[in-house]
Motif scaffolding. Structure first.
Motif, PDB file in Angstrom:
ATOM      1  N   VAL A  95       0.898  -1.417  -0.096  1.00  0.00           N
ATOM      2  CA  VAL A  95       0.225   0.020  -0.048  1.00  0.00           C
ATOM      3  C   VAL A  95       0.813   1.190   0.054  1.00  0.00           C
ATOM      4  O   VAL A  95       0.518   2.222  -0.659  1.00  0.00           O
ATOM      5  N   ILE A  96       1.854   1.195   0.910  1.00  0.00           N
ATOM      6  CA  ILE A  96       2.863   2.452   0.890  1.00  0.00           C
ATOM      7  C   ILE A  96       3.466   2.903  -0.343  1.00  0.00           C
ATOM      8  O   ILE A  96       3.447   3.916  -0.881  1.00  0.00           O
ATOM      9  N   MET A  97       3.910   1.714  -1.119  1.00  0.00           N
ATOM     10  CA  MET A  97       4.410   1.890  -2.579  1.00  0.00           C
ATOM     11  C   MET A  97       3.374   2.402  -3.439  1.00  0.00           C
ATOM     12  O   MET A  97       3.609   2.908  -4.566  1.00  0.00           O
ATOM     13  N   VAL A  98       2.272   1.863  -3.412  1.00  0.00           N
ATOM     14  CA  VAL A  98       1.102   2.137  -4.317  1.00  0.00           C
ATOM     15  C   VAL A  98       0.607   3.548  -4.251  1.00  0.00           C
ATOM     16  O   VAL A  98       0.318   4.319  -5.041  1.00  0.00           O
ATOM     17  N   ILE A  99       0.704   4.287  -2.752  1.00  0.00           N
ATOM     18  CA  ILE A  99       0.674   5.495  -2.678  1.00  0.00           C
ATOM     19  C   ILE A  99       1.747   6.424  -3.035  1.00  0.00           C
ATOM     20  O   ILE A  99       1.503   7.365  -3.791  1.00  0.00           O
ATOM     21  N   LEU A 100       2.703   5.971  -2.672  1.00  0.00           N
ATOM     22  CA  LEU A 100       4.062   6.766  -3.067  1.00  0.00           C
ATOM     23  C   LEU A 100       4.955   6.464  -4.334  1.00  0.00           C
ATOM     24  O   LEU A 100       5.705   7.203  -4.868  1.00  0.00           O
ATOM     25  N   GLY A 101       4.775   5.328  -4.917  1.00  0.00           N
ATOM     26  CA  GLY A 101       5.472   4.708  -5.983  1.00  0.00           C
ATOM     27  C   GLY A 101       5.459   5.276  -7.203  1.00  0.00           C
ATOM     28  O   GLY A 101       6.461   5.515  -7.917  1.00  0.00           O
ATOM     29  N   GLY A 102       4.166   6.078  -7.424  1.00  0.00           N
ATOM     30  CA  GLY A 102       3.957   6.735  -8.812  1.00  0.00           C
ATOM     31  C   GLY A 102       4.922   7.914  -8.996  1.00  0.00           C
ATOM     32  O   GLY A 102       5.450   8.263  -9.921  1.00  0.00           O
ATOM     33  N   SER A 103       4.698   8.774  -7.915  1.00  0.00           N
ATOM     34  CA  SER A 103       5.300  10.232  -7.798  1.00  0.00           C
ATOM     35  C   SER A 103       6.806  10.082  -7.923  1.00  0.00           C
ATOM     36  O   SER A 103       7.693  10.161  -8.392  1.00  0.00           O
ATOM     37  N   MET A 104       7.299   8.968  -7.164  1.00  0.00           N
ATOM     38  CA  MET A 104       8.734   8.492  -6.959  1.00  0.00           C
ATOM     39  C   MET A 104       9.590   8.191  -8.458  1.00  0.00           C
ATOM     40  O   MET A 104      10.336   8.526  -8.792  1.00  0.00           O
ATOM     41  N   LEU A 105       8.442   7.164  -9.172  1.00  0.00           N
ATOM     42  CA  LEU A 105       9.142   6.847 -10.169  1.00  0.00           C
ATOM     43  C   LEU A 105       9.190   7.867 -11.383  1.00  0.00           C
ATOM     44  O   LEU A 105       9.809   8.144 -12.238  1.00  0.00           O
ATOM     45  N   MET A 106       7.956   8.741 -11.129  1.00  0.00           N
ATOM     46  CA  MET A 106       7.846   9.928 -11.882  1.00  0.00           C
ATOM     47  C   MET A 106       9.191  10.690 -12.148  1.00  0.00           C
ATOM     48  O   MET A 106       9.890  11.164 -13.201  1.00  0.00           O
ATOM     49  N   TRP A 107       9.558  11.060 -10.693  1.00  0.00           N
ATOM     50  CA  TRP A 107      10.719  11.960 -10.710  1.00  0.00           C
ATOM     51  C   TRP A 107      11.908  11.369 -10.915  1.00  0.00           C
ATOM     52  O   TRP A 107      12.925  11.851 -11.858  1.00  0.00           O
ATOM     53  N   LEU A 108      11.852   9.969 -11.142  1.00  0.00           N
ATOM     54  CA  LEU A 108      13.320   9.008 -11.573  1.00  0.00           C
ATOM     55  C   LEU A 108      13.334   9.019 -13.033  1.00  0.00           C
ATOM     56  O   LEU A 108      14.283   9.251 -13.693  1.00  0.00           O
ATOM     57  N   ILE A 109      12.363   8.365 -13.652  1.00  0.00           N
ATOM     58  CA  ILE A 109      12.200   8.366 -15.133  1.00  0.00           C
ATOM     59  C   ILE A 109      11.932   9.486 -15.934  1.00  0.00           C
ATOM     60  O   ILE A 109      12.536   9.412 -17.127  1.00  0.00           O
ATOM     61  N   PHE A 110      11.279  10.544 -15.435  1.00  0.00           N
ATOM     62  CA  PHE A 110      11.115  11.888 -16.202  1.00  0.00           C
ATOM     63  C   PHE A 110      11.454  12.895 -15.413  1.00  0.00           C
ATOM     64  O   PHE A 110      10.811  13.496 -15.070  1.00  0.00           O
ATOM     65  N   PRO A 111      12.909  13.221 -15.239  1.00  0.00           N
ATOM     66  CA  PRO A 111      13.234  14.053 -14.496  1.00  0.00           C
ATOM     67  C   PRO A 111      13.199  15.467 -15.211  1.00  0.00           C
ATOM     68  O   PRO A 111      12.897  16.466 -14.409  1.00  0.00           O
ATOM     69  N   THR A 112      13.037  15.570 -16.476  1.00  0.00           N
ATOM     70  CA  THR A 112      12.695  16.712 -17.488  1.00  0.00           C
ATOM     71  C   THR A 112      11.245  16.660 -17.664  1.00  0.00           C
ATOM     72  O   THR A 112      10.641  15.663 -18.284  1.00  0.00           O
ATOM     73  N   PRO A 113      10.405  17.643 -17.224  1.00  0.00           N
ATOM     74  CA  PRO A 113       9.028  17.610 -17.321  1.00  0.00           C
ATOM     75  C   PRO A 113       8.619  17.500 -18.999  1.00  0.00           C
ATOM     76  O   PRO A 113       9.110  18.049 -19.858  1.00  0.00           O
ATOM     77  N   SER A 114       7.394  16.741 -19.439  1.00  0.00           N
ATOM     78  CA  SER A 114       7.213  16.664 -20.753  1.00  0.00           C
ATOM     79  C   SER A 114       6.380  17.960 -20.960  1.00  0.00           C
ATOM     80  O   SER A 114       5.582  18.148 -20.031  1.00  0.00           O
ATOM     81  N   MET A 115       6.378  18.522 -21.971  1.00  0.00           N
ATOM     82  CA  MET A 115       5.606  19.863 -22.430  1.00  0.00           C
ATOM     83  C   MET A 115       4.246  19.234 -23.096  1.00  0.00           C
ATOM     84  O   MET A 115       4.153  18.587 -24.328  1.00  0.00           O
ATOM     85  N   ILE A 116       3.050  19.213 -22.593  1.00  0.00           N
ATOM     86  CA  ILE A 116       2.128  18.797 -22.915  1.00  0.00           C
ATOM     87  C   ILE A 116       1.067  20.090 -22.989  1.00  0.00           C
ATOM     88  O   ILE A 116       0.977  20.969 -22.169  1.00  0.00           O
ATOM     89  N   CYS A 117       0.677  20.271 -24.473  1.00  0.00           N
ATOM     90  CA  CYS A 117      -0.188  21.634 -24.581  1.00  0.00           C
ATOM     91  C   CYS A 117      -1.346  20.976 -25.324  1.00  0.00           C
ATOM     92  O   CYS A 117      -1.322  20.802 -26.394  1.00  0.00           O
ATOM     93  N   LEU A 118      -2.382  21.258 -24.277  1.00  0.00           N
ATOM     94  CA  LEU A 118      -3.649  20.843 -24.805  1.00  0.00           C
ATOM     95  C   LEU A 118      -4.936  21.821 -24.434  1.00  0.00           C
ATOM     96  O   LEU A 118      -4.609  22.561 -23.401  1.00  0.00           O
ATOM     97  N   PRO A 119      -5.915  22.096 -25.126  1.00  0.00           N
ATOM     98  CA  PRO A 119      -7.098  22.772 -24.626  1.00  0.00           C
ATOM     99  C   PRO A 119      -7.844  22.321 -23.475  1.00  0.00           C
ATOM    100  O   PRO A 119      -7.640  20.963 -23.222  1.00  0.00           O
ATOM    101  N   LEU A 120      -8.517  23.021 -22.649  1.00  0.00           N
ATOM    102  CA  LEU A 120      -9.213  22.822 -21.544  1.00  0.00           C
ATOM    103  C   LEU A 120      -9.975  21.500 -21.717  1.00  0.00           C
ATOM    104  O   LEU A 120     -10.054  20.732 -20.716  1.00  0.00           O
TER     105      LEU A 120
END
Length: 576
Positions: free
Chosen positions: A429-454
Motif C-alpha cells: 500500500v505504501i508503494m502504491v501511494i508513493l511509488g508513482g510520484s517517486m518513479l515519475m521523478w526518476l524516469i522523467f526528470p525533465t517535465p514533458s511539454m503537454i499543450c492541450l485545450p481545456l
C-alpha cells in the motif's frame, strides 16, 4: 527447516536483493551507466555463443520491483498456504519463477532470453496445475500451449539471427533497422510478445490461468509472466518499423476494449482482476506502439504495484469467505474486514487513475500523449471508452464486494486477523501511494511539454467520472437492466467468453486435429491396416496352421487319401 522459516528466509533475501538493485539503478540512472558483461561459451565457425548480462537503469529497476513484489507475495503465502502440506515445494516453484524472470530481464542475447522465457512457461504450467483437478489441468494446458507458439517464434528468430554471426540483438537494432532479416526477426519477436502478454488472438489463456493459487496470480499478473512480452518489445523498440507498430496498435487497442467490456459482465472476483490485467497490458502495448517506450515501462512498474495488491486483497477475501470467488455472495465486507477493504479500495483507485496514486501518474500521462499523437478517431475513441470501462468495472467490483448488502452465510467467521497477510499488503500500500510520484521523478526528470485545450485536458477526468457512474448503475440494476438489454452480449460473452476467443484460438485448434486423428485411427490404424496388415496376416497364418495341424494328426483316412493321391500322381507322370 520448518515450513514457516523457509518463507521468512526467501522473503528477506528477496527484499534485501530488491533494495540493493534499487540503489544500483539510482546510481546507473544518475551517472548514465550501462554495464555489459559477457563470456564466450563456445565458438562454431563464425558464430560465437556468449553468455551475456546487461545491467542498465531499466533492467536494475525492473529487477528491484520484481524482487520486492515477490518478497511480499512469499511472505503473504506463509499464511495463505498455511494448511498446505507441500508449502516448501510451492515456495521453491515461486522462486524458480522469479529467477527465470530475472534471467530474462538481464539478457540482451536471444539464446539466454529463451532460457528465461521457457523457464517462465514451464514453471507457470507447474503453478497453474498446483491444485490438482480437471479445471486446473485444462487451464495449465491452454497456458502452456498458447505460450509454446511464442517459444517457437523466438526459436525461429534465433535461427534468422544466425545471419548476423551473433545473437546479441542489442548491437544490431538501430544499424540494421531497414534490413530484411531484422524485419523478419522483429515480426517473430512481436508474435512471441503477443502470446506471452496475451494480446488478441492469444487472450484466452490469461483468465484460465486463474486456476493457480492466489499468491501465484498476484505474481504472474503484476510483474512476471505477462509483462515479459512488453519488456521484450521495450528492448526491441528501435527495430520496430511503422507497419509493425500500426498492427500492434490495432491489436492492443482491441484487446484493451474487449477485456474492459468483458470485465463488466463477469462475476468471478479473480477473473475480473485478470481481465483488468489484460486491459492494462493492452494499454502498455498501445503506448509502446505509439513510440513512447519509456512511458510503457513506467506504466508497467506502477501497474505491477497496484495489481499485486489487488490480487492479495482478493485472496484475503476468498480465504475468509471459505474459498468463495463469486462477488454476488460478498457485499458489506467493509464492516467485517475494514483493513483489507481499505487496501482494496486504494488499489482500485490507483487502477482507475485517481489523482496522486501510482496509476494516475502513468495513465494520465499516457492519455495526454495519445491526445497529442497523430492517430485516427477510431483509436482515439477506443482509448477513452476503454479507460471509462476500467473505472466502470472497478466501481462495480467495489459495490458488489465492499459496500452494499451482506450476502454470505449468517453464520460466518469473517475477520481481519490474518496479520501476516495484512503486513504483506500494507507494505505494498505504501508503494502504491508513493511509488508513482517517486518513479515519475526518476524516469522523467525533465517535465514533458503537454499543450492541450481545456476540454481535452478535462476529457480523461470526464471519462473516469462517467465510467464510475456507469459501474454504479450497472451494479444497482443488474437484475433488470443488465439481463434484459444486454442479453445478446451476455450470450456471446458467456458462451464464447471474450468474443468467442477460446473457440477460435483453443477449441478450433484442438477440435479438428482430434477429429482427423480419430478418423485416421479408426479407418487406417484400426481399419485397413489391421485387415491387410498385422491382424489379417495373423488370421491367414492361423487358418493355414490349423489346416496343417489337422493333416499332421496321423489320421488313417487322411494317410490313405494322401497315399492314393501320391500313387495317382506317380502313375500320371509315368504314363506321360
Amino acid at each position: 527447516m520448518n515450513k514457516i522459516s523457509i518463507c521468512n528466509i526467501m522473503s528477506m533475501f528477496l527484499l534485501m536483493f530488491s533494495m540493493s538493485m534499487f540503489l544500483m539503478s539510482l546510481k546507473f540512472m544518475l551517472k548514465d551507466l550501462v554495464l555489459f558483461i559477457e563470456w564466450e561459451i563456445f565458438s562454431l565457425n563464425s558464430c560465437s555463443v556468449f553468455m551475456t548480462i546487461l545491467l542498465d537503469w531499466m533492467s536494475l529497476l525492473f529487477m528491484s520491483f520484481v524482487c520486492f513484489i515477490s518478497s511480499m507475495v512469499i511472505f503473504y503465502s506463509k499464511e495463505y498456504m498455511l494448511g498446505d502440506k507441500y508449502i516448501n515445494r510451492f515456495i521453491m516453484l515461486v522462486m524458480m519463477f522469479v529467477l527465470s524472470m530475472l534471467f530474462l530481464i538481464i539478457s540482451p542475447n536471444l539464446i539466454s532470453i529463451l532460457l528465461g522465457w521457457d523457464g517462465l512457461g514451464l514453471v507457470s504450467y507447474c503453478l497453474v496445475i498446483y491444485y490438482q483437478n480437471v479445471k486446473s489441468y485444462n487451464a495449465g494446458m491452454i497456458t502452456a500451449l498458447s505460450n509454446r507458439i511464442g517459444d517457437v517464434a523466438l526459436l525461429m528468430a534465433i535461427a534468422w539471427m544466425l545471419n548476423y554471426g551473433s545473437w546479441n540483438y542489442i548491437f544490431y537494432l538501430e544499424c540494421m533497422k531497414t534490413d530484411f532479416y531484422m524485419q523478419i526477426i522483429s515480426w517473430l519477436v512481436l508474435l512471441a510478445a503477443m502470446t506471452k502478454s496475451a494480446q488478441i488472438p492469444f487472450s484466452s489463456w490469461l483468465p484460465a490461468a486463474m486456476a493457480a493459487p492466489t499468491p501465484v496470480s498476484s505474481l504472474v499478473h503484476s510483474s512476471t509472466l505477462v509483462t515479459a512480452g512488453v519488456y521484450l518489445l521495450i528492448r526491441f523498440n528501435f527495430a520496430l518499423n511503422n507497419n509493425l507498430l500500426m498492427f500492434l496498435l490495432l491489436i492492443s487497442i482491441l484487446t484493451m476494449f474487449m477485456s474492459g467490456l468483458g470485465a463488466n459482465f463477469e462475476y468471478d472476483l479473480k477473473k475480473i482482476i485478470a481481465l483488468s490485467t489484460l486491459s492494462q497490458l493492452g494499454l502498455m502495448m498501445s503506448i509502446l506502439a505509439l513510440g513512447n517506450y519509456n512511458l510503457a515501462f513506467f506504466h508497467l512498474l506502477t501497474h505491477a504495484l497496484f495489481k499485486a495488491l489487488l490480487f492479495m486483497c482478493a485472496g484475503c477475501m476468498i480465504h475468509n469467505l471459505k474459498d468463495t470467488q463469486d462477488i454476488r455472495f460478498m457485499g458489506g465486507l467493509v464492516n467485517q474486514m475494514p483493513l483489507t477493504c481499505t487496501c482494496m479500495n486504494i488499489a482500485n483507485l490507483a487502477l482507475c487513475g485517481m489523482p496522486f496514486l501510482a496509476g494516475f501518474y502513468s495513465k494520465d500521462l499516457i492519455l495526454e500523449m495519445v491526445m497529442m499523437s497523430n492517430i485516427n478517431i477510431f483509436i482515439f475513441l477506443l482509448f477513452f471508452i476503454s479507460t471509462g470501462l476500467t473505472v466502470s468495472y472497478s466501481f462495480r467490483l467495489v459495490y458488489y464486494s465492499v459496500t452494499g448488502d451482506f450476502n454470505f452465510n449468517s453464520l460466518h467467521s469473517l475477520n481481519d486477523e490474518g496479520w501476516v497477510m495484512l503486513k504483506g499488503m500494507m507494505s505494498l500500500v505504501i508503494m502504491v501511494i508513493l511509488g508513482g510520484s517517486m518513479l515519475m521523478w526518476l524516469i522523467f526528470p525533465t517535465p514533458s511539454m503537454i499543450c492541450l485545450p481545456l476540454y481535452l485536458k478535462m476529457l480523461t477526468l470526464f471519462c473516469c467520472l462517467m465510467g464510475a457512474w456507469l459501474g454504479y448503475e450497472i451494479s444497482k440494476f443488474h437484475l433488470s437492466w443488465e439481463s434484459k438489454s444486454l442479453m445478446f452480449y451476455n450470450f456471446s460473452f458467456y458462451s464464447g467468453s471474450m468474443w468467442f476467443m477460446p473457440m477460435i484460438s483453443t477449441f478450433s485448434m484442438n477440435y479438428f486435429p482430434l477429429i482427423l486423428g480419430y478418423q485416421i485411427s479408426k479407418n487406417i490404424d484400426q481399419g485397413w491396416n489391421e485387415y491387410l496388415g498385422g491382424q489379417g496376416i495373423f488370421y491367414l497364418i492361423q487358418k493355414n496352421s490349423v489346416f496343417l495341424q489337422s493333416l499332421q494328426k496321423n489320421n488313417l483316412k487322411i494317410f490313405l487319401l494322401l497315399f492314393l493321391i501320391w500313387i495317382f500322381i506317380l502313375f500320371f507322370f509315368m504314363f506321360i
